[in-house]
Enzyme design. Structure first.
Site, PDB file in Angstrom:
ATOM      1  N   ASN A   1      61.187  14.331 -36.302  1.00  0.00           N
ATOM      2  CA  ASN A   1      60.117  14.700 -35.378  1.00  0.00           C
ATOM      3  C   ASN A   1      59.014  15.318 -36.219  1.00  0.00           C
ATOM      4  OD1 ASN A   1      58.484  15.652 -33.329  1.00  0.00           O
ATOM      5  ND2 ASN A   1      59.746  17.448 -32.913  1.00  0.00           N
ATOM      6  N   GLY A   2      57.796  14.799 -36.133  1.00  0.00           N
ATOM      7  CA  GLY A   2      56.696  15.361 -36.914  1.00  0.00           C
ATOM      8  C   GLY A   2      55.999  14.275 -37.713  1.00  0.00           C
TER       9      GLY A   2
ATOM     10  N   LYS B   1      55.563  15.275 -23.579  1.00  0.00           N
ATOM     11  CA  LYS B   1      55.465  16.616 -23.003  1.00  0.00           C
ATOM     12  C   LYS B   1      55.155  17.663 -24.064  1.00  0.00           C
ATOM     13  CE  LYS B   1      56.077  19.519 -19.552  1.00  0.00           C
ATOM     14  NZ  LYS B   1      54.947  19.573 -18.615  1.00  0.00           N
TER      15      LYS B   1
ATOM     16  N   GLU C   1      45.568  11.287 -16.718  1.00  0.00           N
ATOM     17  CA  GLU C   1      46.949  11.215 -17.209  1.00  0.00           C
ATOM     18  C   GLU C   1      47.829  10.356 -16.315  1.00  0.00           C
ATOM     19  OE1 GLU C   1      47.948  15.546 -17.435  1.00  0.00           O
ATOM     20  OE2 GLU C   1      48.869  14.934 -19.304  1.00  0.00           O
TER      21      GLU C   1
ATOM     22  N   CYS D   1      58.853  13.886 -30.675  1.00  0.00           N
ATOM     23  CA  CYS D   1      60.065  13.081 -30.618  1.00  0.00           C
ATOM     24  C   CYS D   1      61.224  14.020 -30.320  1.00  0.00           C
ATOM     25  CB  CYS D   1      60.307  12.399 -31.954  1.00  0.00           C
ATOM     26  SG  CYS D   1      58.949  11.324 -32.438  1.00  0.00           S
TER      27      CYS D   1
ATOM     28  N   TRP E   1      58.060   9.243 -29.922  1.00  0.00           N
ATOM     29  CA  TRP E   1      56.648   9.151 -29.546  1.00  0.00           C
ATOM     30  C   TRP E   1      55.953   8.667 -30.815  1.00  0.00           C
ATOM     31  CZ3 TRP E   1      51.928  11.405 -31.023  1.00  0.00           C
ATOM     32  CH2 TRP E   1      50.866  11.205 -30.116  1.00  0.00           C
TER      33      TRP E   1
ATOM     34  N   LYS F   1      44.255  15.565 -14.823  1.00  0.00           N
ATOM     35  CA  LYS F   1      45.428  15.079 -14.073  1.00  0.00           C
ATOM     36  C   LYS F   1      45.204  13.629 -13.651  1.00  0.00           C
ATOM     37  CE  LYS F   1      47.937  17.528 -14.898  1.00  0.00           C
ATOM     38  NZ  LYS F   1      47.776  18.839 -15.443  1.00  0.00           N
TER      39      LYS F   1
ATOM     40  N   HIS G   1      21.293  16.537 -15.389  1.00  0.00           N
ATOM     41  CA  HIS G   1      20.873  16.404 -16.785  1.00  0.00           C
ATOM     42  C   HIS G   1      21.444  15.164 -17.453  1.00  0.00           C
ATOM     43  CE1 HIS G   1      18.918  20.255 -16.582  1.00  0.00           C
ATOM     44  NE2 HIS G   1      20.018  20.785 -16.066  1.00  0.00           N
TER      45      HIS G   1
ATOM     46  N   ARG H   1      60.014  14.163 -24.373  1.00  0.00           N
ATOM     47  CA  ARG H   1      59.300  14.342 -25.635  1.00  0.00           C
ATOM     48  C   ARG H   1      58.673  13.046 -26.160  1.00  0.00           C
ATOM     49  NH1 ARG H   1      60.548  18.334 -29.459  1.00  0.00           N
ATOM     50  NH2 ARG H   1      61.214  20.209 -28.412  1.00  0.00           N
TER      51      ARG H   1
ATOM     52  N   GLU I   1      40.379  20.298 -14.900  1.00  0.00           N
ATOM     53  CA  GLU I   1      41.834  20.100 -14.783  1.00  0.00           C
ATOM     54  C   GLU I   1      42.131  18.930 -13.826  1.00  0.00           C
ATOM     55  OE1 GLU I   1      44.510  20.736 -16.133  1.00  0.00           O
ATOM     56  OE2 GLU I   1      46.096  20.634 -14.632  1.00  0.00           O
TER      57      GLU I   1
HETATM   58  O1  M6R Z   1      52.896  22.844 -24.084  1.00  0.00           O
HETATM   59  P1  M6R Z   1      51.406  23.073 -24.056  1.00  0.00           P
HETATM   60  O2  M6R Z   1      50.959  23.843 -22.860  1.00  0.00           O
HETATM   61  O3  M6R Z   1      50.925  23.719 -25.335  1.00  0.00           O
HETATM   62  O4  M6R Z   1      50.782  21.639 -24.007  1.00  0.00           O
HETATM   63  C1  M6R Z   1      49.392  21.456 -24.078  1.00  0.00           C
HETATM   64  C2  M6R Z   1      48.992  20.082 -23.588  1.00  0.00           C
HETATM   65  O5  M6R Z   1      49.565  19.098 -24.390  1.00  0.00           O
HETATM   66  C3  M6R Z   1      49.402  19.850 -22.130  1.00  0.00           C
HETATM   67  O6  M6R Z   1      48.854  20.817 -21.290  1.00  0.00           O
HETATM   68  C4  M6R Z   1      48.930  18.474 -21.637  1.00  0.00           C
HETATM   69  O7  M6R Z   1      47.552  18.431 -21.580  1.00  0.00           O
HETATM   70  C5  M6R Z   1      49.584  18.160 -20.301  1.00  0.00           C
HETATM   71  N1  M6R Z   1      50.135  16.848 -20.330  1.00  0.00           N
HETATM   72  C6  M6R Z   1      48.638  18.275 -19.148  1.00  0.00           C
HETATM   73  O8  M6R Z   1      49.157  17.843 -17.952  1.00  0.00           O
END
Ligand code: M6R
Length: 604
Positions: A98-99, A599, A483, A2, A74, A480, A499, A27, A476
């Site tokens: 936040n938390g 983020k 997400e 947040c 969030w 992407k 397998h 955030r 990766e």
């Molecule tokens: O800030 P960080 O690199 O520690 O964040 C880790 C993950 O939350 C971050 O990489 C997340 O998977 C991204 N949204 C990927 O695109």
């Protein structure tokens, strides 16, 4: 997770609060709200969804006052509703958080006999209730906040505002970052320097356990033991907090297109004369093994680097996701270098894993994009990845710059271990130096990638395959895709296909094979043939040599420029990013702020 902002100003604060929340929206964007004290009275406005809904609400129902706090949420406890939106209020207290307050249920039980019953589903409301309870018992706001914070378990950043007090905000930090901003007769509190940048470049970061009593005259800080604490004031480069799309439709495309430039910057910093250069403390003759820990995209950069540390530097390397590592409590052998990779430097799981390794590993090294972050500050050594501010929730340029710094680190290790001679070392670095140009050539393939994305968009699921180091790239790519497009996507090591996952193959499942023409290419092509023999639809991402030998029977080939072995995982990240981007565009999803994500993930 947040975002928090607070202003003790000299004029109406609502517009400033909204402006800062705009900068904090990365955030979380489940709801947003602000509260002010005006004529001694607290009032608030809250709205579900993106900040624009709060802005609209304020047009019709403005909020006056020279002191105020704001929040972008969030959701953790309770759905994204107006009632669950922050700020939360109880009696004379309003608070943003936040938390997570882990013991909020126990606290609710403690408060219930006093007639204090929750009216929301959140853990945060309990904080306001508890503080109000202490004030009802005769404590002033300062004592009440200290007593409240002492009762809380979990990780939090809190910011309080009180009715009858238009020159006081109280901030508390335990586990989630908070910064104080110093103005001219005005004071600010924010989750980070980005939020505070329009108001001030003079920042004080709170330390773990700090509580700050902020008035327009300044901030008094006490530490976790209640003793007065001095925390340095720093000047923040406002350039590093500039947030704009530079003519791009989305932050994501802007950040994808920045990769050639920021990668060149990382190369110039860590390989200025064609050889790796790192601080003396990073002496690999001290280490016999490497442990790497991260989350999400950072985890995949670690997984890529595992291949490099093992194959090039001949150092055994273990990689784990932080949320598992922290509770697995693995033994850490002597002479271990522990590396933590985090774009934000605030990821709660990664920070906790780092704390576990501190004192156990010989050295705790972090790779971060935010030099003032908790992870950077708690490491023995922090290396900046120099990607520049990354706003899009989906990480792009941070990933390729993490890879760049890790590749150079593996070469640095290889030199210390004597596993590469100088000629080979220079050749690898030349390969890396070629990548920014190769990236530009790859970005020029945008329309071809968009066309491939058009065929993926209707699919309910996409499978990515890669072998060797490209397995990490496939993972990766799948992350992407999930997400951004909300399409289910999985990645497999191509040799693992037979397998089990091969049972999924049918004409409706697009299979994206990521395979430069390297020493494993023919093996990957065999796996590709197994897919096509079962009427699977293969899209191959390769180079000219790969296309020449394996185009037949595929649904399409994307031909990238040829890249060296160390360079390929960095270069091949770009079509993966663009493929997800264009698929998401075709589906009309929210590119920069995909649903349910944030983020900076500062909760477990
Ligand atoms: O800030 P960080 O690199 O520690 O964040 C880790 C993950 O939350 C971050 O990489 C997340 O998977 C991204 N949204 C990927 O695109």
């Amino acid at each position: 997770m947040c975002g928090i902002i607070g202003v003790l100003g000299n004029h109406e604060v609502a517009p400033l609060l909204v402006e800062s929340l705009k900068r904090l929206e990365y955030r979380g964007y489940d709801s947003a709200g602000i509260a002010t004290v005006n004529g001694g009275k607290l009032d608030r406005r809250r709205a579900v969804g993106k900040l624009v809904h709060l802005s609209d609400l304020l047009v019709h129902h403005p909020l006056a006052g020279h002191a105020g706090i704001g929040h972008t949420r969030w959701a953790t406890h309770g759905a994204a509703t107006e009632n669950n939106a922050h700020p939360h209020a109880s009696g004379p207290v309003t608070v943003v958080h936040n938390g997570i307050i882990e013991n909020f249920r126990a606290l609710r039980e403690k408060l219930a006999p006093h007639g204090l019953l929750p009216s929301t589903d959140t853990d945060t409301e309990t904080v306001a209730m508890l503080c109000a309870h202490y004030m009802a018992g005769g404590m002033d706001p300062r004592a009440a906040v200290q007593a409240t914070v002492a009762d809380l378990d979990g990780a939090f950043a809190l910011l309080f505002l009180f009715s009858g007090e238009d020159d006081l905000m109280i901030a508390a930090r335990k586990g989630s970052p908070l910064a104080i901003g110093h103005g001219d007769g005005e004071m600010f509190v924010g989750s980070d320097a980005i939020a505070l940048a329009p108001m001030t470049d003079q920042i004080t970061y709170l330390e773990e356990g700090d509580i700050a009593f902020v008035t327009r005259a300044g901030a008094e800080i006490i530490d976790a033991c209640g003793a007065p604490a001095r925390r340095a004031k720093q000047r923040i480069e406002t350039q590093s907090t500039v947030i704009d799309k530079a003519g791009h439709k989305h932050f994501m495309t802007k950040e994808i297109h920045e990769q050639p430039v920021v990668m060149a910057e990382a190369l110039a910093r860590y390989a200025p004369n064609g050889m790796p250069v790192f601080p003396d403390a990073l002496d690999f003759t001290r280490f016999d093994r490497v442990v790497m820990v991260a989350c999400g995209t950072g985890f995949y950069s670690c997984l890529t680097a595992k291949y490099w540390f093992e194959q090039i530097a001949r150092i055994p390397c273990e990689v784990d996701v932080a949320s598992e590592f922290r509770y697995r409590e693995p033994p850490i052998a002597p002479r271990t270098l522990a590396i933590f990779v985090s774009q934000s430097g605030e990821t709660a799981d990664t920070l906790a894993a780092l704390r576990y390794a501190t004192g156990r590993a010989d050295m705790v090294l972090s790779l971060v994009n935010v030099g003032t972050s908790s992870i950077a500050r708690e490491s023995d050594l922090a290396l900046a990845i120099l990607a520049g501010i990354e706003v899009s929730v989906a990480s792009t340029k941070a990933y390729t710059n993490q890879l760049t710094v890790l590749a150079l680190l593996a070469l640095h290790a290889a030199r210390a271990k004597g596993s590469l001679d100088n000629g080979a070392l220079r050749a690898h670095i030349e390969d890396l130096r070629a990548v920014p140009d190769l990236m530009r050539q790859t970005l020029a393939l945008d329309s071809q990638i968009a066309a491939m994305a058009g065929t993926l968009a209707p699919a309910p699921s996409v499978l990515f395959l890669g072998r060797g180091v490209m397995f990490a790239t496939a993972l990766e790519a799948a992350l992407k895709m999930k997400e951004l497009s909300y399409i289910h996507a999985e990645a497999y090591a191509s040799g693992e296909l037979k397998h089990g996952p091969i049972a999924l193959i049918d004409p409706s499942l697009p299979v994206v094979v990521i395979a430069p023409h390297d020493r494993l290419f023919d093996k990957t092509v065999s796996n590709m043939q197994e897919v096509m023999a079962r009427h699977g639809r293969v899209h191959l991402i390769t180079d000219a040599a790969g296309a020449k030998s394996a185009r037949a029977g595929t649904a399409g080939v994307l031909e990238l420029p040829a890249a060296g072995d160390l360079a390929a995982p960095i270069l091949y990240a770009l079509p993966a990013q663009l493929l997800a981007y264009h698929t998401a565009m075709a589906k009309g999803t929210d590119i920069d702020q995909p649903r349910n994500l944030a983020k900076s993930v500062t909760v477990e």
